[in-house]
Motif scaffolding. Sequence first.
Motif, PDB file in Angstrom:
ATOM      1  N   TYR A 148       1.827  32.066 -46.796  1.00 32.77           N
ATOM      2  CA  TYR A 148       0.791  32.811 -46.064  1.00 32.77           C
ATOM      3  C   TYR A 148       0.152  33.665 -46.906  1.00 32.77           C
ATOM      4  O   TYR A 148      -1.187  33.572 -46.547  1.00 32.77           O
ATOM      5  CB  TYR A 148       1.605  33.626 -44.920  1.00 32.77           C
ATOM      6  N   THR A 189       2.861  30.395 -39.721  1.00 27.77           N
ATOM      7  CA  THR A 189       3.015  30.110 -40.989  1.00 27.77           C
ATOM      8  C   THR A 189       4.367  30.331 -41.403  1.00 27.77           C
ATOM      9  O   THR A 189       4.897  29.431 -42.226  1.00 27.77           O
ATOM     10  CB  THR A 189       1.943  30.679 -41.893  1.00 27.77           C
ATOM     11  N   VAL A 195      -2.496  31.466 -48.925  1.00 24.17           N
ATOM     12  CA  VAL A 195      -3.364  30.638 -48.137  1.00 24.17           C
ATOM     13  C   VAL A 195      -4.249  31.809 -47.610  1.00 24.17           C
ATOM     14  O   VAL A 195      -5.624  31.300 -47.460  1.00 24.17           O
ATOM     15  CB  VAL A 195      -2.604  29.764 -46.988  1.00 24.17           C
ATOM     16  N   ARG A 196      -3.998  32.813 -47.140  1.00 23.59           N
ATOM     17  CA  ARG A 196      -4.862  33.722 -46.548  1.00 23.59           C
ATOM     18  C   ARG A 196      -5.934  34.217 -47.412  1.00 23.59           C
ATOM     19  O   ARG A 196      -6.984  34.228 -47.147  1.00 23.59           O
ATOM     20  CB  ARG A 196      -4.261  35.120 -45.876  1.00 23.59           C
ATOM     21  N   ILE A 249      -5.291  31.904 -39.705  1.00 23.23           N
ATOM     22  CA  ILE A 249      -3.944  31.609 -40.089  1.00 23.23           C
ATOM     23  C   ILE A 249      -3.025  32.520 -39.344  1.00 23.23           C
ATOM     24  O   ILE A 249      -3.201  33.414 -39.732  1.00 23.23           O
ATOM     25  CB  ILE A 249      -3.907  31.528 -41.766  1.00 23.23           C
ATOM     26  N   SER A 250      -2.260  31.832 -38.775  1.00 23.50           N
ATOM     27  CA  SER A 250      -1.322  32.648 -37.864  1.00 23.50           C
ATOM     28  C   SER A 250      -0.086  33.068 -38.929  1.00 23.50           C
ATOM     29  O   SER A 250       0.389  32.213 -39.492  1.00 23.50           O
ATOM     30  CB  SER A 250      -0.929  32.066 -36.602  1.00 23.50           C
ATOM     31  N   HIS A 259       1.382  24.165 -40.458  1.00 23.70           N
ATOM     32  CA  HIS A 259       0.500  25.059 -39.503  1.00 23.70           C
ATOM     33  C   HIS A 259      -1.063  25.058 -40.201  1.00 23.70           C
ATOM     34  O   HIS A 259      -1.958  24.753 -39.522  1.00 23.70           O
ATOM     35  CB  HIS A 259       1.058  26.319 -39.296  1.00 23.70           C
ATOM     36  N   TRP A 260      -1.201  25.285 -41.498  1.00 13.84           N
ATOM     37  CA  TRP A 260      -2.335  25.902 -42.075  1.00 13.84           C
ATOM     38  C   TRP A 260      -3.029  24.402 -42.418  1.00 13.84           C
ATOM     39  O   TRP A 260      -4.498  24.710 -42.749  1.00 13.84           O
ATOM     40  CB  TRP A 260      -2.561  26.602 -42.954  1.00 13.84           C
TER      41      TRP A 260
END
Length: 90
Positions: free
Chosen positions: A51, A71, A54-55, A66-67, A78-79
């Motif tokens: 997470y 994630t 990716v963020r 992006i949750s 998800h992403w």
Amino acid sequence: MLDQFLKLTRGGVLVFWVAAVLSLFGVVPEPYGKFIAWLAAIVLLVHLSEYFYVRRRFARTAGLKISFILTLLFGLTHWLPLVVGPDEDE
């Protein structure tokens, strides 16, 4: 094709997380329950680091949300569709 693969993977991940929760309550027999609980902890740590990566990596992408929870639960499934965009096969 990618969309179908991601949906199947999400289903498998959901089954894994249900097994992990059941192992915490002692429903899963002991040699397997402990293994599933440790594996769930490792997967959770990997998804947490995923997470943040990716963020940070896709922070400049306009409108990309992006949750955190999704994630942690689903990780890549998800992403990845958010980054890649809609499937061209459809």
